[in-house]
Write an enzyme that holds these catalytic residues in place. Sequence first.
Site, PDB file in Angstrom:
ATOM      1  N   GLY A 251       0.829  -1.207   0.000  1.00  0.00           N
ATOM      2  CA  GLY A 251       0.000   0.000   0.000  1.00  0.00           C
ATOM      3  C   GLY A 251       0.858   1.250   0.000  1.00  0.00           C
ATOM      4  N   PRO A 252       0.205   2.410  -0.146  1.00  0.00           N
ATOM      5  CG  PRO A 252      -1.386   3.992  -0.734  1.00  0.00           C
ATOM      6  CD  PRO A 252      -1.244   2.608  -0.236  1.00  0.00           C
ATOM      7  N   GLY A 256       0.440   2.886   7.663  1.00  0.00           N
ATOM      8  CA  GLY A 256       0.481   2.100   8.897  1.00  0.00           C
ATOM      9  C   GLY A 256       1.099   0.720   8.773  1.00  0.00           C
ATOM     10  CB  THR A 258       6.467   0.593   9.576  1.00  0.00           C
ATOM     11  OG1 THR A 258       6.784   0.782   8.221  1.00  0.00           O
ATOM     12  CG2 THR A 258       7.692   0.244  10.359  1.00  0.00           C
ATOM     13  CB  SER A 576      -5.787   4.490 -16.116  1.00  0.00           C
ATOM     14  OG  SER A 576      -4.936   5.248 -15.322  1.00  0.00           O
ATOM     15  CE  LYS A 619      -6.517   5.439 -11.542  1.00  0.00           C
ATOM     16  NZ  LYS A 619      -6.888   4.693 -12.737  1.00  0.00           N
TER      17      LYS A 619
HETATM   18  P1  ADP Z   1       4.120   2.891   6.291  1.00  0.00           P
HETATM   19  O1  ADP Z   1       4.994   1.849   6.900  1.00  0.00           O
HETATM   20  O2  ADP Z   1       2.861   2.325   5.674  1.00  0.00           O
HETATM   21  O3  ADP Z   1       4.818   3.810   5.360  1.00  0.00           O
HETATM   22  P2  ADP Z   1       3.958   3.901   8.980  1.00  0.00           P
HETATM   23  O4  ADP Z   1       3.597   2.631   9.664  1.00  0.00           O
HETATM   24  O5  ADP Z   1       5.370   4.357   9.092  1.00  0.00           O
HETATM   25  O6  ADP Z   1       3.564   3.819   7.453  1.00  0.00           O
HETATM   26  O7  ADP Z   1       2.948   5.029   9.474  1.00  0.00           O
HETATM   27  C1  ADP Z   1       3.271   6.385   9.559  1.00  0.00           C
HETATM   28  C2  ADP Z   1       2.748   6.959  10.847  1.00  0.00           C
HETATM   29  O8  ADP Z   1       1.340   6.992  10.825  1.00  0.00           O
HETATM   30  C3  ADP Z   1       3.122   6.141  12.051  1.00  0.00           C
HETATM   31  O9  ADP Z   1       3.488   6.983  13.081  1.00  0.00           O
HETATM   32  C4  ADP Z   1       1.859   5.387  12.394  1.00  0.00           C
HETATM   33  O10 ADP Z   1       1.782   5.105  13.746  1.00  0.00           O
HETATM   34  C5  ADP Z   1       0.778   6.341  11.949  1.00  0.00           C
HETATM   35  N1  ADP Z   1      -0.418   5.596  11.498  1.00  0.00           N
HETATM   36  C6  ADP Z   1      -0.660   5.121  10.262  1.00  0.00           C
HETATM   37  N2  ADP Z   1      -1.859   4.503  10.211  1.00  0.00           N
HETATM   38  C7  ADP Z   1      -2.396   4.602  11.443  1.00  0.00           C
HETATM   39  C8  ADP Z   1      -3.631   4.163  12.028  1.00  0.00           C
HETATM   40  N3  ADP Z   1      -4.544   3.500  11.310  1.00  0.00           N
HETATM   41  N4  ADP Z   1      -3.842   4.435  13.326  1.00  0.00           N
HETATM   42  C9  ADP Z   1      -2.918   5.099  14.046  1.00  0.00           C
HETATM   43  N5  ADP Z   1      -1.763   5.562  13.567  1.00  0.00           N
HETATM   44  C10 ADP Z   1      -1.481   5.311  12.272  1.00  0.00           C
END
Ligand code: ADP
Length: 672
Positions: A251-252, A256, A258, A576, A619
Amino acid sequence: MIFFKKPEEPSQVSEETKDLDKLQERIQNAQLPPAVSSVAMKELEKLRSTDPSVAEYSIGINYLDFLISLPWNRYTEDNLDLERAQKILDQEHHGLRHVKDRILEYLATRTLCSLQPFRILVVDDEQIARTNLEYVLRKEGYEVDTAENGLEAFEKVRKREFDLVLADLKMDKMDGLQLLEAVKKISPATETVIITGYATVSTAVEALQKGAVHYLSKPIKLDELRKLVADIRVKRRHLQIARGPILCFSGPPGTGKTSIGRSIAHALGRKFVRMSLAGLRDESELRGHRRTYVGAMPGRIIQEIKKLGVKNPVFMLDEIDKVGQDFRGDPASVLLEILDPEQNNQFVDYYLDVPFDLSAVMFIGTANMVEKLPRPLLDRLEVIEFQGYTEREKISIARNFIIPRQLREHGLREKEIRFEDESIKTVIREYTREAGVRGLEREVATLCRKIARLYLADPSNKEVGDITPEVVRELLGPPKYELEVAAAKHRIGVTTGLVWSEVGGEIIFVEAARMRGSQQLILTGSLGTILKESAQTALSYVRSHAEELGIDPDFFKDSDIHIHIPAGAIPKDGPSAGLTIVLALVSLLTQRPARRDVALTGEVTLSGRILPVGGVREKILAAQRSGVRCVVFPERNRPDVAGLEEDVLLDLEVVFAGEVTDVVDLALLPRS
Ligand code: ADP
């Protein structure tokens, strides 16, 4: 001339001997697997006869030091309480229901597998030995079966899976070693322990080389047996949890991935580590270099395991879709060798030179676009999709997670600093343009930093306590983004399109211009091959349907057509944008202004049919972020749109079209 060897200083000699003795003691106390222990002892013996001043000596010392300090047998105990896992996932993340459900189902299956009874097959041709072992092991709670010889044992292993085979070495028909080899072939996951008499220790070493986990000498010491079997059981349990499909979060950025990985580790009580594979070029970065030169080092995987000090962390390999283009060798097979528990129990780091068992590690991959992964790898992955957030979700995440965390990290108290929803919206709309919430978190951190400073200067300052949209603008400076579509004028030859890339959905503008020339189609804006072909198809469609579209059929005769997609630094590709290009051309050639607030997406065929596209949700979210009020999707994407939550479609008109001609009057204004 005669050279005299300088006599060695006695104190120096004893220092080194002392060091080596200490190393020997550490090797003996380190509870290394027998195969590793024998390699370490051999290396130590070599060092005893090596001149301490040569490079090999220090290379050898460093190697041994590294080998001993690896967690060969150290695990953290898994917490398999699913209710607790669910609580932790919920406490640490807003929404993401389908992601959390998939993870909990995954953990449930793994947990059930790991709770299966531990099955042992005792193979000995002496009745009394069999009975004794069976009695002792049953008392420990294991499920035990017996066989009189290798052949009978082999038949049993063929029929059902055993976790462990305890086989005597000397037997008629098929001896212990032959059985070991046969079992390895039909059931590679089954562990084997060989039981030897006093006189056959060298055969025991052979057994280890052939893949036995351990050997026991006769007469068997019961305590040793119990401990050995218990250790193997622990190892199997950890393996069961890590076994099965490899999770891959896709995903983008900022959605969340990581942080859910971190929560899984938290829920299981495991340690967590994360490593990015972006731009990885050489296998040796992962697997290390052979110890042939002084600076040789282990690969990053083993280094991380050593740092963590346990064998079973949650290990997140980030951006597995971004392994460098110029990677030497086949990235899929290297990654599978590392990720796949069926293969990684014999992981060889070139520096280490002895296999290290990675099968208890729970690997999780992340990728922005799984479509880019090689097929063999993709087949082994269980992909869990993370999607972009709606504005409302972003507000909840900010309010419940990001703001409290940032306030804490900046030494501010939640009670004293209040963010209005409108202020969060201002940050989202004017200072970020993203599918996830990473930028939002960064901006909130900036705000908190500035608030902390103001607060210190004057704690009674009321403005510092109530964060209104005006305060946000004052602290963050001029807006970085505007609702570009809402603000823009309708223009001739410029259409709005929606595309989908690894950062989520995005809005693009397609510009078309005509000038005197010699029938050339000029394409600019870092367009990929597919996009270029879409542009050619679009032009051919318009030329072949000119009359139907109300265009002079000779429009191309003495002209050149130029199609440009701005933001030239960003490479763009995919089919697209076809519809957006066609309408830019129609707008240009009919001189009808194109509506900026209608965003188009769809692949167009030469006959003017509109084919379905991917990334529908992303989109639509991009359209929302840019202030678009109407989006046109191919008719065949209707079911995808129907499946979306209400929140995603809020304040948005979605129109479906099967043919280009259906769209013309919607996207173009009358000629003025
Ligand atoms: P990714 O790994 O998808 O690039 P991260 O896990 O690093 O994204 O997320 C970026 C920040 O956003 C983190 O601090 C994370 O805790 C917060 N975050 C993302 N999604 C959520 C969510 N659904 N609820 C709470 N915090 C979130």
